[in-house]
Design a protein around this motif. Structure first.
Motif, short mmCIF file in Angstrom:
data_model
loop_
_atom_site.label_atom_id
_atom_site.label_comp_id
_atom_site.label_asym_id
_atom_site.label_seq_id
_atom_site.Cartn_x
_atom_site.Cartn_y
_atom_site.Cartn_z
N LYS A 207 0.70 -1.17 -0.15
CA LYS A 207 0.13 0.04 -0.08
C LYS A 207 0.67 1.35 0.02
CE LYS A 207 -3.80 -2.27 2.39
NZ LYS A 207 -4.98 -1.97 3.47
N LEU A 208 2.33 1.17 -0.14
CA LEU A 208 3.00 2.12 -0.17
C LEU A 208 3.37 2.81 -1.48
CD1 LEU A 208 5.48 0.79 2.72
CD2 LEU A 208 3.69 2.51 3.12
N GLN A 209 3.69 3.90 -1.58
CA GLN A 209 4.37 4.42 -2.87
C GLN A 209 6.01 4.26 -3.05
OE1 GLN A 209 2.63 5.94 -5.65
NE2 GLN A 209 4.31 5.27 -6.34
N GLY A 210 6.34 3.49 -3.74
CA GLY A 210 7.79 3.13 -3.82
C GLY A 210 8.33 3.40 -5.20
N ILE A 211 9.64 3.01 -5.42
CA ILE A 211 10.39 3.14 -6.49
C ILE A 211 10.91 1.75 -7.10
CG2 ILE A 211 12.43 3.91 -7.42
CD1 ILE A 211 10.47 6.26 -7.28
N ARG A 212 10.89 1.52 -8.16
CA ARG A 212 11.43 0.34 -8.84
C ARG A 212 12.73 0.65 -9.63
NH1 ARG A 212 7.91 -1.96 -12.96
NH2 ARG A 212 6.55 -2.89 -11.20
N ARG B 265 1.90 -7.03 1.99
CA ARG B 265 1.12 -6.41 3.36
C ARG B 265 2.18 -5.26 3.87
NH1 ARG B 265 0.42 -12.37 4.32
NH2 ARG B 265 -1.40 -13.00 3.11
N LEU B 266 2.27 -4.23 3.23
CA LEU B 266 2.82 -3.19 3.72
C LEU B 266 2.17 -1.94 3.59
CD1 LEU B 266 6.38 -3.73 2.19
CD2 LEU B 266 5.75 -4.14 4.53
#
Length: 239
Positions: A168-173, A237-238
């Protein structure tokens, strides 16, 4: 006669001294403490692996299996027909112990103790800015290290960082490859990084013979699994 007396006295003392020590010395010694037996609890080999708690949809190619590795190492095992093909590693860094990322958050406009607001587009933009700065430093460190190791025989090629959901987090690949001058891939690395307000999550795997964990033995298996890894990261599940 005197000598016989001394011999007799000495014999008596040799008998009486050990007896006296046996009966009287314990009265002047501290009581012996009997410690209870130590019961050793055998650890559950899987109870500390974080993948057990955060793994959602374990997407995998046909006849491949994805599951938390046995033991307490933060590894996700990818296998087929009982053969381990590779592992994915996750590392969690508390913000309180990560001075470097604290500085990146401040530069992005998030001072220490700021309230986490996942619904705010401004907050999301600021977090992404800090994460992109982290990736840029990561690229620079790897490029410098590989330049020192390989010289001009290898070309460092970084992939443009992409904003993606990590749970559920906004992240970077992100990712990069080490390309041989004569053709072919020496290394390939794939990563995801996300921040939940208190912890930085870094998920990595690679084709790199120099690594012990968080890698695939064969480049083709990493290439096959790559899109499934993206799906797994999106369904974690984050936080």
């Amino acid at each position: 006669m005197l000598r016989l007396y001394h011999l007799l006295l000495g014999s008596i003392l040799l008998v009486l001294i050990p007896l006296a020590a046996k009966f009287f010395l314990p009265q002047f010694s501290p009581p012996k403490v009997v410690k209870p037996p130590v019961v050793v609890k055998l650890p559950n080999p899987n109870e500390e692996n974080i993948w057990q708690k955060i793994l959602g949809n374990a997407a995998a190619p046909t006849n491949w299996q994805v599951a938390a590795c046995k033991g307490n190492a933060p590894l996700l095992c990818v296998s087929s027909k009982g053969e381990l093909l590779g592992t994915v590693e996750i590392n969690v860094y508390p913000l309180a112990n990560n001075e470097d990322f604290q500085k990146k958050l401040i530069v992005a406009g998030i001072p220490p103790g700021s309230q986490v607001d996942y619904q705010s587009s401004e907050y999301q933009t600021q977090v992404l800015s800090a994460l992109k700065a982290w990736v840029a430093d990561h690229y620079a460190a790897f490029a410098k290290d590989r330049q020192r190791e390989y010289g001009k025989d290898i070309t460092f090629s970084a992939y443009p960082p992409q904003p993606v959901p990590v749970g559920k987090l906004q992240g970077i690949r992100y990712g990069f490859a080490e390309l041989k001058q004569q053709g072919g891939v020496e290394e390939q690395h794939i990563g995801h990084v996300a921040f939940d307000g208190t912890k930085l999550y870094v998920i990595t795997t690679a084709f790199d013979i120099g690594m012990q964990t968080g890698k695939f033995e064969k480049l083709e298996n990493l290439a096959i699994f790559q899109p499934y890894l993206y799906a797994i990261a999106a369904d974690l599940r984050l936080p």
